[in-house]
Design a protein around this motif. Structure first.
Motif: not given
Length: 106
Positions: A6-33
């Motif tokens: 449960d702790i590990i899954l929460n860390l993974i979820k947090e990691y994934i959520q952070n990717t959307y504010s880093e370099h994966y989203s290419t537009t303000d609308e959230g468009f991704q490759v």
């Protein structure tokens, strides 16, 4: 949970959520490759290849970098999402559908 899953899954979820504010989203609308790859129907191969890449890299580049495992898991999650999208036609791109949901909902 016995192995702190449960702790590990929460860390993974947090990691994934952070990717959307880093370099994966290419537009303000959230468009991704990944959206392009899904449209071209090459998303599954891309996700599987990247998951393998990060698993193979684990322990080699920067030692046993736990982030490589998070990246591999993220690509596996995206692969599951792509599989579910194909198995549940008519759902929104990226919308997760529980595998036991009926295909014939009204």
């Amino acid at each position: 949970m016995k192995y702190n899953e449960d702790i590990i899954l929460n860390l993974i979820k947090e990691y994934i959520q952070n990717t959307y504010s880093e370099h994966y989203s290419t537009t303000d609308e959230g468009f991704q490759v990944m959206d392009i790859f899904r449209q071209l129907e090459i998303d599954k191969d891309f996700c599987q290849a990247n998951a393998i890449k990060y698993l193979m890299r684990y322990g080699k580049k920067q030692g046993r970098n736990e982030k490589d495992l998070y990246k591999a898991i993220h690509y596996i999650v995206l692969l599951i999402s792509s599989e579910r999208k194909d198995n549940h036609k008519g759902t929104a791109v990226g919308k997760l559908v529980h595998p036991e949901d009926s295909l014939h909902r009204k």
